[in-house]
Scaffold this motif. Sequence first.
Motif, PDB file in Angstrom:
ATOM      1  N   LEU A 187      53.885  33.818  42.032  1.00  8.48           N
ATOM      2  CA  LEU A 187      53.606  33.233  40.723  1.00  8.48           C
ATOM      3  C   LEU A 187      52.175  32.718  40.576  1.00  8.48           C
ATOM      4  O   LEU A 187      51.707  32.505  39.459  1.00  8.48           O
ATOM      5  CB  LEU A 187      54.590  32.076  40.454  1.00  8.48           C
ATOM      6  N   GLU A 188      51.468  32.505  41.713  1.00  7.09           N
ATOM      7  CA  GLU A 188      50.153  31.869  41.641  1.00  7.09           C
ATOM      8  C   GLU A 188      49.124  32.629  42.496  1.00  7.09           C
ATOM      9  O   GLU A 188      49.510  33.375  43.403  1.00  7.09           O
ATOM     10  CB  GLU A 188      50.258  30.417  42.117  1.00  7.09           C
ATOM     11  N   PRO A 189      47.842  32.450  42.200  1.00  5.93           N
ATOM     12  CA  PRO A 189      46.808  33.088  43.026  1.00  5.93           C
ATOM     13  C   PRO A 189      46.979  32.695  44.494  1.00  5.93           C
ATOM     14  O   PRO A 189      47.251  31.528  44.805  1.00  5.93           O
ATOM     15  CB  PRO A 189      45.499  32.542  42.453  1.00  5.93           C
ATOM     16  N   PHE A 190      46.803  33.673  45.385  1.00  5.14           N
ATOM     17  CA  PHE A 190      47.076  33.452  46.809  1.00  5.14           C
ATOM     18  C   PHE A 190      45.789  33.585  47.615  1.00  5.14           C
ATOM     19  O   PHE A 190      44.975  34.480  47.361  1.00  5.14           O
ATOM     20  CB  PHE A 190      48.107  34.460  47.313  1.00  5.14           C
ATOM     21  N   ILE A 191      45.606  32.692  48.595  1.00  2.00           N
ATOM     22  CA  ILE A 191      44.452  32.734  49.489  1.00  2.00           C
ATOM     23  C   ILE A 191      44.970  33.129  50.871  1.00  2.00           C
ATOM     24  O   ILE A 191      45.725  32.387  51.490  1.00  2.00           O
ATOM     25  CB  ILE A 191      43.723  31.382  49.546  1.00  2.00           C
ATOM     26  N   LEU A 192      44.571  34.308  51.337  1.00  2.00           N
ATOM     27  CA  LEU A 192      45.098  34.869  52.583  1.00  2.00           C
ATOM     28  C   LEU A 192      44.151  34.600  53.748  1.00  2.00           C
ATOM     29  O   LEU A 192      42.943  34.780  53.625  1.00  2.00           O
ATOM     30  CB  LEU A 192      45.292  36.378  52.420  1.00  2.00           C
ATOM     31  N   VAL A 210      57.022  40.601  49.334  1.00  2.00           N
ATOM     32  CA  VAL A 210      56.335  39.709  48.398  1.00  2.00           C
ATOM     33  C   VAL A 210      55.008  40.342  47.986  1.00  2.00           C
ATOM     34  O   VAL A 210      54.191  40.704  48.846  1.00  2.00           O
ATOM     35  CB  VAL A 210      56.089  38.329  49.040  1.00  2.00           C
ATOM     36  N   LYS A 211      54.786  40.485  46.697  1.00  2.00           N
ATOM     37  CA  LYS A 211      53.555  41.073  46.163  1.00  2.00           C
ATOM     38  C   LYS A 211      52.657  39.950  45.659  1.00  2.00           C
ATOM     39  O   LYS A 211      52.802  39.460  44.535  1.00  2.00           O
ATOM     40  CB  LYS A 211      53.877  42.043  45.021  1.00  2.00           C
ATOM     41  N   THR A 212      51.754  39.513  46.500  1.00  2.00           N
ATOM     42  CA  THR A 212      50.902  38.381  46.141  1.00  2.00           C
ATOM     43  C   THR A 212      49.702  38.820  45.321  1.00  2.00           C
ATOM     44  O   THR A 212      49.225  39.952  45.429  1.00  2.00           O
ATOM     45  CB  THR A 212      50.386  37.667  47.413  1.00  2.00           C
ATOM     46  N   ASN A 213      49.219  37.894  44.519  1.00  2.00           N
ATOM     47  CA  ASN A 213      47.971  38.085  43.784  1.00  2.00           C
ATOM     48  C   ASN A 213      46.850  37.456  44.625  1.00  2.00           C
ATOM     49  O   ASN A 213      46.528  36.278  44.474  1.00  2.00           O
ATOM     50  CB  ASN A 213      48.072  37.412  42.410  1.00  2.00           C
ATOM     51  N   ILE A 214      46.296  38.250  45.562  1.00  2.00           N
ATOM     52  CA  ILE A 214      45.318  37.708  46.506  1.00  2.00           C
ATOM     53  C   ILE A 214      43.982  37.475  45.799  1.00  2.00           C
ATOM     54  O   ILE A 214      43.351  38.404  45.323  1.00  2.00           O
ATOM     55  CB  ILE A 214      45.122  38.648  47.710  1.00  2.00           C
ATOM     56  N   ARG A 215      43.582  36.209  45.749  1.00  2.00           N
ATOM     57  CA  ARG A 215      42.327  35.848  45.099  1.00  2.00           C
ATOM     58  C   ARG A 215      41.168  35.848  46.099  1.00  2.00           C
ATOM     59  O   ARG A 215      40.071  36.310  45.786  1.00  2.00           O
ATOM     60  CB  ARG A 215      42.453  34.466  44.451  1.00  2.00           C
ATOM     61  N   PHE A 216      41.422  35.301  47.301  1.00  2.00           N
ATOM     62  CA  PHE A 216      40.396  35.268  48.350  1.00  2.00           C
ATOM     63  C   PHE A 216      41.036  35.609  49.694  1.00  2.00           C
ATOM     64  O   PHE A 216      42.226  35.359  49.908  1.00  2.00           O
ATOM     65  CB  PHE A 216      39.755  33.879  48.469  1.00  2.00           C
ATOM     66  N   GLU A 217      40.215  36.153  50.594  1.00  2.00           N
ATOM     67  CA  GLU A 217      40.609  36.311  51.988  1.00  2.00           C
ATOM     68  C   GLU A 217      39.551  35.599  52.831  1.00  2.00           C
ATOM     69  O   GLU A 217      38.372  35.966  52.799  1.00  2.00           O
ATOM     70  CB  GLU A 217      40.700  37.788  52.379  1.00  2.00           C
TER      71      GLU A 217
END
Length: 298
Positions: A187-192, A210-217
Amino acid sequence: MNLFKYEIFNKVAEIGSFTKAGEMLGLTQSAVSHAISSLEKEFGFELIHRSKQGLKLTPDGQIMLSAIRRALQAQELIKQEAANINGITKGIVRIGTLSSISAKWLPTIIRKMEVQFPGVQIQLREGDYYEIEQMLMDGVIDCGFLNRSYSNLFPFTPLLRDELLCIVSTKSSLFKQDKVDIKDVELEPFILSSYNGTNDIKSILDLYNVKTNIRFELYDESSIVTMIEHGLGISILPELVLRKLPSNVRAIPLKQDCYRTIGIATKLTLSPATEKFIELLTSWLSKENKKNKLQQLL
């Protein structure tokens, strides 16, 4: 067999400089260069390619480095076994470690080693799972902390079941939850967290589809927490890497049983000093686990 020449070659390969290797060994640059040239003449081929860009091992040099490290390790093992027979534990223990373990476990363990076995010298090399496994394969270290998934090539002793937690700030809709369903991180931007080799967090996300919305790695966990603190996303991190969190950030358990297994991987043949280190480590962790369980009951 001239083991001192082997030590010189090993140090040059490690440091990448004749001058710096000489400083560490108490030799002049010319003495180091002469030793390498003598080895090349003895072997009949070039070990190190010298250029304006610096030093680089030749393919033959890489092969010989592995063999030479095995010879140096055998020499160290002989010294330690002789000391052990005489009732003295001494030698060097080379350890590959994760930054979180360097911060939370090793200061205490090293201090205990210094008290109980003053003749043992501890050397540390930090890396991620991939780098630590490579160091074991190359003979650079005697043992290293790995995830169970990285233990296929080496004997592996599990040490800790490290829970994976959802890290959120007050900006997150998940902040007030007692437990987070792993699907909700979509549901929210994800930082991996990003590093070489198998990624603990990505493996768990893939396991539960789980299909994350990866914003940063990002590589550094403290940087991830800082991003979360500023409301730039959420993350999942192992409990062991977490230090004191900002007041607007929480670490929330996941509803699913998500964890990584941290353990110590070793070479097939252990020196007496390495055995003592592992014995002390496992004993200390066992006492710490019992202490933590008791505190939870009170």
